[in-house]
Design a protein around this motif. Structure first.
Motif, PDB file in Angstrom:
ATOM      1  N   ILE A  82     -13.835   3.440  45.699  1.00 22.81           N
ATOM      2  CA  ILE A  82     -14.701   2.411  45.102  1.00 22.81           C
ATOM      3  C   ILE A  82     -16.133   2.512  45.636  1.00 22.81           C
ATOM      4  CG2 ILE A  82     -15.084  -0.081  44.868  1.00 22.81           C
ATOM      5  CD1 ILE A  82     -11.997  -0.352  44.700  1.00 22.81           C
ATOM      6  N   TYR A 133     -10.997   3.358  50.717  1.00 27.62           N
ATOM      7  CA  TYR A 133     -11.185   2.187  49.855  1.00 27.62           C
ATOM      8  C   TYR A 133     -11.031   2.576  48.386  1.00 27.62           C
ATOM      9  CZ  TYR A 133     -12.957  -0.193  53.975  1.00 27.62           C
ATOM     10  OH  TYR A 133     -13.086  -0.748  55.233  1.00 27.62           O
ATOM     11  N   LEU A 164     -18.776   2.284  42.719  1.00 26.34           N
ATOM     12  CA  LEU A 164     -19.433   0.984  42.560  1.00 26.34           C
ATOM     13  C   LEU A 164     -20.931   1.075  42.295  1.00 26.34           C
ATOM     14  CD1 LEU A 164     -18.751  -2.023  42.514  1.00 26.34           C
ATOM     15  CD2 LEU A 164     -19.090  -2.073  44.986  1.00 26.34           C
ATOM     16  N   LEU A 177     -16.687  -7.529  43.102  1.00 24.91           N
ATOM     17  CA  LEU A 177     -16.413  -6.364  43.950  1.00 24.91           C
ATOM     18  C   LEU A 177     -17.441  -6.241  45.071  1.00 24.91           C
ATOM     19  CD1 LEU A 177     -15.289  -3.679  41.350  1.00 24.91           C
ATOM     20  CD2 LEU A 177     -13.922  -4.622  43.225  1.00 24.91           C
ATOM     21  N   TYR A 178     -18.708  -6.459  44.735  1.00 30.27           N
ATOM     22  CA  TYR A 178     -19.741  -6.412  45.769  1.00 30.27           C
ATOM     23  C   TYR A 178     -19.496  -7.505  46.815  1.00 30.27           C
ATOM     24  CZ  TYR A 178     -22.854  -2.677  44.349  1.00 30.27           C
ATOM     25  OH  TYR A 178     -23.398  -1.440  44.107  1.00 30.27           O
ATOM     26  N   THR A 194     -24.781  -7.927  46.130  1.00 31.87           N
ATOM     27  CA  THR A 194     -24.109  -9.133  45.633  1.00 31.87           C
ATOM     28  C   THR A 194     -25.117 -10.197  45.226  1.00 31.87           C
ATOM     29  OG1 THR A 194     -22.225  -8.735  47.111  1.00 31.87           O
ATOM     30  CG2 THR A 194     -22.437 -10.951  46.197  1.00 31.87           C
ATOM     31  N   PHE A 197     -16.564  -6.374  48.999  1.00 35.33           N
ATOM     32  CA  PHE A 197     -16.972  -5.316  49.919  1.00 35.33           C
ATOM     33  C   PHE A 197     -17.944  -5.839  50.981  1.00 35.33           C
ATOM     34  CE2 PHE A 197     -14.621  -2.505  47.389  1.00 35.33           C
ATOM     35  CZ  PHE A 197     -14.460  -1.342  48.099  1.00 35.33           C
ATOM     36  N   TYR A 201     -24.205  -4.054  50.676  1.00 31.16           N
ATOM     37  CA  TYR A 201     -23.322  -4.783  49.769  1.00 31.16           C
ATOM     38  C   TYR A 201     -23.753  -6.242  49.614  1.00 31.16           C
ATOM     39  CZ  TYR A 201     -20.106  -0.815  49.826  1.00 31.16           C
ATOM     40  OH  TYR A 201     -19.548   0.433  49.695  1.00 31.16           O
TER      41      TYR A 201
END
Length: 146
Positions: free
Chosen positions: A120, A117, A124, A24-25, A65, A28, A61
């Motif tokens: 999220i 979005y 997140l 997800l990271y 990640t 994004f 982000y």
């Protein structure tokens, strides 16, 4: 002799839900970076604050990640800081986007709690902080050189 504590910590962080968070990271990171690059490159004058905030979100982000994927003691600390910056950013930008909407003629990734979005962006960092805490068995706080 290999540091099994470090390896165990990395495995725990990058497995299960950790893989979903990393994915997800990464998603994004690409979405926010691409969107902000196009907006800054083509119509920066329309909403410079919003577009720069989207670029900043992309940077956060990307850091998240990389740090979640590395999962070392140091990168976990940086990921934690990144998540705190992210949640503060989401809350601040969201409140500002409601309080002074004229300053946000175009939405950012973090506007309105990430409603564009599926919310999220607000969920997140909370999930990542929870996961970092859940996978921290205390070893990252007591490891030599930590």
């Amino acid at each position: 002799m290999p540091d099994t504590t470090r390896t165990d910590l990395q495995t725990a962080t990058r497995s299960g839900i950790g893989r979903v968070l990393i994915a997800l990271y990464a998603l994004f990171s690409v979405a926010a970076a691409s969107r902000s690059a196009v907006q800054i490159g083509t119509r920066f004058d329309d909403a410079p604050v919003a577009y720069l905030l989207s670029a900043f979100a992309a940077l956060v982000y990307i850091v998240g990640t990389v740090c979640l994927a590395r999962a070392s003691v140091v990168s976990r600390r940086i990921a934690t800081i990144s998540c705190v910056v992210e949640i503060v950013g989401v809350l601040a930008v969201s409140i500002a986007s409601y309080a002074v909407p004229q300053e946000f003629p175009e939405p950012t990734v973090w506007s309105h709690f990430g409603s564009g979005y599926l919310f999220i962006p607000v969920i997140l960092p909370i999930a990542a902080l929870w996961w970092l805490r859940r996978t921290d068995t205390g070893r990252s706080r007591t490891s030599p050189g930590a």
